[in-house]
Design a protein around this motif. Structure first.
Motif, mmCIF file in Angstrom:
data_model
loop_
_atom_site.group_PDB
_atom_site.id
_atom_site.type_symbol
_atom_site.label_atom_id
_atom_site.label_comp_id
_atom_site.label_asym_id
_atom_site.label_seq_id
_atom_site.Cartn_x
_atom_site.Cartn_y
_atom_site.Cartn_z
ATOM 1 N N GLU A 71 0.887 -1.366 0.190
ATOM 2 C CA GLU A 71 0.012 -0.253 -0.349
ATOM 3 C C GLU A 71 0.925 0.657 -0.034
ATOM 4 O O GLU A 71 0.139 1.993 -1.026
ATOM 5 C CB GLU A 71 -0.694 0.043 0.785
ATOM 6 C CG GLU A 71 -2.015 -1.024 1.015
ATOM 7 C CD GLU A 71 -2.687 -1.088 0.935
ATOM 8 O OE1 GLU A 71 -3.287 -0.050 -0.214
ATOM 9 O OE2 GLU A 71 -3.805 -2.034 1.212
ATOM 10 N N LYS A 75 1.354 3.846 -3.473
ATOM 11 C CA LYS A 75 0.928 5.121 -2.459
ATOM 12 C C LYS A 75 -0.783 4.630 -2.589
ATOM 13 O O LYS A 75 -1.506 6.162 -2.320
ATOM 14 C CB LYS A 75 0.752 6.254 -3.264
ATOM 15 C CG LYS A 75 2.839 7.003 -3.239
ATOM 16 C CD LYS A 75 2.733 7.602 -2.912
ATOM 17 C CE LYS A 75 4.612 8.516 -3.373
ATOM 18 N NZ LYS A 75 5.377 8.542 -2.052
ATOM 19 N N THR A 76 -1.152 3.981 -2.180
ATOM 20 C CA THR A 76 -2.645 3.717 -1.846
ATOM 21 C C THR A 76 -2.994 3.835 -0.434
ATOM 22 O O THR A 76 -4.447 4.158 -0.541
ATOM 23 C CB THR A 76 -2.629 2.377 -2.398
ATOM 24 O OG1 THR A 76 -2.462 0.902 -1.812
ATOM 25 C CG2 THR A 76 -3.229 2.293 -3.897
ATOM 26 N N GLN A 78 -2.467 6.288 0.778
ATOM 27 C CA GLN A 78 -3.253 8.177 0.542
ATOM 28 C C GLN A 78 -4.558 7.760 0.640
ATOM 29 O O GLN A 78 -5.809 8.693 0.876
ATOM 30 C CB GLN A 78 -2.507 8.261 0.040
ATOM 31 C CG GLN A 78 -1.377 9.192 -0.180
ATOM 32 C CD GLN A 78 -1.289 10.944 -0.503
ATOM 33 O OE1 GLN A 78 -1.728 11.124 -1.085
ATOM 34 N NE2 GLN A 78 -1.075 11.816 0.404
ATOM 35 N N LEU A 79 -5.119 6.736 -0.202
ATOM 36 C CA LEU A 79 -6.517 5.920 -0.461
ATOM 37 C C LEU A 79 -7.017 6.142 0.700
ATOM 38 O O LEU A 79 -8.050 6.790 0.946
ATOM 39 C CB LEU A 79 -7.147 5.575 -1.194
ATOM 40 C CG LEU A 79 -8.072 5.433 -1.898
ATOM 41 C CD1 LEU A 79 -8.817 6.254 -1.990
ATOM 42 C CD2 LEU A 79 -8.042 3.692 -2.098
ATOM 43 N N LEU A 80 -6.203 4.947 1.590
ATOM 44 C CA LEU A 80 -7.386 4.294 2.580
ATOM 45 C C LEU A 80 -7.343 5.492 3.895
ATOM 46 O O LEU A 80 -8.320 5.723 4.803
ATOM 47 C CB LEU A 80 -6.627 3.591 3.770
ATOM 48 C CG LEU A 80 -5.696 2.188 2.980
ATOM 49 C CD1 LEU A 80 -5.115 1.183 2.908
ATOM 50 C CD2 LEU A 80 -7.651 1.811 1.963
ATOM 51 N N TYR A 81 -5.992 6.970 4.133
ATOM 52 C CA TYR A 81 -6.305 7.627 5.204
ATOM 53 C C TYR A 81 -8.152 8.337 4.599
ATOM 54 O O TYR A 81 -7.760 9.551 5.650
ATOM 55 C CB TYR A 81 -5.280 8.334 5.243
ATOM 56 C CG TYR A 81 -4.002 7.293 5.522
ATOM 57 C CD1 TYR A 81 -3.880 6.884 7.271
ATOM 58 C CD2 TYR A 81 -2.484 7.499 5.052
ATOM 59 C CE1 TYR A 81 -3.415 6.807 6.943
ATOM 60 C CE2 TYR A 81 -1.282 7.044 5.732
ATOM 61 C CZ TYR A 81 -1.757 6.487 6.632
ATOM 62 O OH TYR A 81 -0.669 6.065 7.247
ATOM 63 N N SER A 82 -7.751 8.744 3.283
ATOM 64 C CA SER A 82 -8.590 9.988 3.424
ATOM 65 C C SER A 82 -9.980 9.368 3.250
ATOM 66 O O SER A 82 -11.200 9.957 3.051
ATOM 67 C CB SER A 82 -8.605 10.512 1.804
ATOM 68 O OG SER A 82 -9.019 9.276 0.704
ATOM 69 N N LEU A 83 -10.590 7.601 3.542
ATOM 70 C CA LEU A 83 -11.702 7.246 3.522
ATOM 71 C C LEU A 83 -12.299 7.682 4.547
ATOM 72 O O LEU A 83 -11.159 7.859 5.325
ATOM 73 C CB LEU A 83 -11.581 5.762 2.715
ATOM 74 C CG LEU A 83 -11.392 5.403 1.225
ATOM 75 C CD1 LEU A 83 -10.970 4.360 1.282
ATOM 76 C CD2 LEU A 83 -12.914 5.838 0.136
ATOM 77 N N PRO A 84 -13.663 7.537 4.513
ATOM 78 C CA PRO A 84 -14.175 7.512 6.559
ATOM 79 C C PRO A 84 -14.584 6.659 6.529
ATOM 80 O O PRO A 84 -14.982 6.188 7.780
ATOM 81 C CB PRO A 84 -15.382 8.247 5.245
ATOM 82 C CG PRO A 84 -15.502 7.850 4.424
ATOM 83 C CD PRO A 84 -14.259 7.390 3.779
#
Lengths: 287, 333
Positions: A71, A75-76, A78-84
């Motif tokens: 991850e 850089k995925t 970042q997606l996990l951090y930005s998801l609720p």
């Protein structure tokens, strides 16, 4: 959490990971069953599990190396951090997916004692007790592997460190016979461990003062205890090494003792490393 | 819609964002402009909850991103600088995961996936592996991901970087379209892009807010024109002699052109630059010299940008590349 779990499972079965892991585990247990139960005609399935537990040294790092490292690399994260969803949900979701992948070959293995029972007297409680312990021990190793994967963005590195750590854990009981059992040896070893701990703290928190502070306080405490009563340190190092071995606890189950304290120990190892994985991911948010 | 108050982010000794405050209203397109290393990505990462702030707070529709991350994050769709894609999945699978993580279920999930696929124009590649897609399509998949869950605010970090000119135009059109239904904040270091799409420009340099206004106002206020360029059909000495008789000239460069003409760039400290034009015209007319050209040089955003970047270090080298980039782009169009 369910979304992460489903997503991870899909990716394990899309790639070879789940199959390679399952194949290795089944092969090891299969060979064990052939040697002990079929050729030597022993009716104890526990011995097979004890024999094949060494395979964790290879299989667990294969399974866990990419879980968080990849991850990071893609850089995925970042997606996990930005998801609720919270970091805890991400880590637990990923861990449950790993457990599911692990559980599938284990379900197949769970049929073996029943098959052998058709041909002789198999003491099933001991067999299934040790299968359960085998599962929980593997689960603890997987949590450890996941934490190692969360420390780096390099899969290969995560796998290498994972193999080294699990191998060391496997042989720590044998090794403990060779290490110094004198008080001085134990004190020296403890100091080294404390310095390593300080390095980890420094890496995780980027706070040098905290790392130095922790090292200083712990070493001072050891020195103080040592001056008061140095006999406390005799045999301490071998003792610690034996206690830390996850594999050593498993021999208890193989010998037919279903020890709840060992189960609690495994469970706390799982919680401890999941907690560290969460902190390791959370730390990325801070620097 | 988004309130940012006294936001500060420190990396050890390095100050990435320093006391940044601004408010973003709903229903407009905001361009987030600044040279490389100005703190654009850092600010966007903090706004979307990917990064913690050292000080200050960010509220999305009244929800603090650190106190109520769940509620605040549901209102935001974010495309980071590098689209966070799982390369061995198809866009459909990828969007399904993101949709589920955003709390969409069954019929609603299917409907929204279909919608964002249509909106971003990725129907034909929806069943191909993401690793096999072109950069433009990858970017679209990233935008599609941000659109899931119908967030009120879409944050895009440099969505046009690394795309070819046609793809850039397509993505810009997409951003314009999104601007009709969402609040869009997108960062860029390409000025022409921000100038053409945005309703408002947020300009930052060295982690501080440098300007926040409409593109037109920025040009008007930040750089009032103070330079006149003229080309005269005369010899250099003659032009020099004529200009010596005119007041309020602060800077002068003369350049001999082809077939005997001379080009002069004249800067003034007059409040109204057209007064200088008048004086020049009269002087040349009185002496009977022919003026081939007389123009007041208008400032554009690029000058504003350069001026801001000059006050902050570190941005200049990057800017040199970028202005080359902008010109070549303008030519292509």
């Amino acid at each position: 959490m369910i979304a992460v779990l489903k997503h991870e499972l899909k990716s394990y079965f899309h790639t070879l990971t789940a199959y390679v892991f399952g194949a290795f585990l089944l092969a090891a247990v299969g060979i064990g069953a052939m040697l002990y139960n079929i050729q030597a005609a022993v009716s104890n399935f526990e011995f097979v599990l004890s024999f094949s537990s060494l395979i964790f040294v290879v299989t667990v790092p294969i399974l866990t190396m990419r879980v968080i490292a990849e991850e990071r690399k893609q850089k995925t994260d970042q997606l996990l951090y930005s998801l609720p969803i919270t970091t805890t949900q991400v880590v637990v979701g990923k861990y449950l997916a790993l457990l599911t992948v692990y559980l599938i070959p284990l379900c197949i293995i769970a049929v073996y004692p029943l098959i052998f029972a058709q041909f002789g007297d198999v003491y099933l409680p001991a067999s299934y007790g040790s299968i359960l312990a085998f599962f929980i021990m593997g689960a603890a190793l997987i949590a450890l592997g996941m934490f190692i994967s969360s420390l780096t963005d390099n899969q290969g590195f995560a796998a290498g460190i994972g193999i080294a750590v699990i191998l060391l854990n496997y042989y720590s009981v044998s090794l403990s016979e060779y290490v110094s059992s004198t008080a001085l040896g134990s004190v020296a070893a403890l100091c080294v461990i404390i310095l390593a701990l300080g390095a980890v703290i420094k890496h995780l928190t980027r706070n040098e003062n905290l790392a130095y502070g922790v090292c200083f306080v712990l070493i001072a405490a050891i020195a103080a205890v040592c001056f008061m009563d140095s006999t406390k340190f005799e045999n301490l190092l071998p003792g610690i090494m034996t206690r830390l071995s996850l594999f050593d606890l498993f021999t208890g189950f193989v010998n037919g003792v279903f020890d709840m304290t060992s189960i609690v120990y495994y469970a706390s190892v799982i919680v401890f490393f999941l907690f560290l994985s969460i902190q390791s991911l959370e730390k990325r948010r801070y620097n | 819609m988004i309130e940012i108050e006294h936001l500060t982010k420190r990396y050890g000794e390095h100050l990435a964002v320093s006391d940044l405050s601004f408010t973003v209203d709903s229903g407009q397109i905001y361009g987030f402009l600044g040279p490389n290393g100005a703190g654009k990505s850092t600010t966007m990462n903090i706004m979307t909850g990917c990064l913690s702030a050292t000080e200050g707070c960010v509220r999305i529709d009244g929800h603090d991103i650190f106190e109520e991350p769940d509620k605040a994050k549901r209102l935001i769709g974010y495309l980071p600088e590098q689209p966070p894609l799982y390369l061995n999945e198809t866009p459909e699978e990828y969007l399904r995961f993101v949709g589920e993580a955003k709390g969409l279920r069954r019929a609603d999930l299917e409907r929204q996936i279909g919608e964002v696929i249509r909106q971003t124009g990725i129907e034909e590649v929806a069943r191909r592996r993401i690793s096999a897609l072109s950069k433009g399509y990858k970017q679209r998949v990233g935008i599609a991901q941000a659109l899931l869950g119908s967030p009120k605010v879409i944050v895009l970090d440099e969505p046009t970087v690394g795309l070819d000119p046609i793809q850039i135009i397509e993505i810009r059109d997409l951003i314009k379209e999104l601007g009709r239904t969402h609040t869009v904040i997108f960062s860029s270091h390409i000025l022409s892009e921000v100038q053409t799409i945005c309703d408002q420009i947020i300009m930052i340099a060295k982690g501080r807010l440098a300007a926040f206004d409409t593109p037109g106002n920025l040009e008007k206020h930040l750089l009032s024109p103070n330079e006149v360029v003229l080309t005269a059909d005369a010899r250099t000495e003659e032009v020099q002699a004529l200009l010596d008789g005119i007041d309020h000239i602060t800077d002068l460069t003369l350049e001999e052109g082809q077939n005997g003409s001379v080009t002069a760039r004249i800067k003034t400290d007059l409040g109204n630059v057209y007064d200088l034009s008048r004086a020049l015209f009269s002087a040349f007319a009185a002496s009977g010299k022919v003026l081939l050209e007389l123009t007041v040089k208008k400032a554009n955003l690029e000058d504003v940008f350069l001026e801001l970047a000059e006050t902050g270090d570190g941005g200049l080298e990057a800017l040199a590349d970028e202005s080359g980039h902008v010109e070549s782009e303008a030519e292509e169009r």
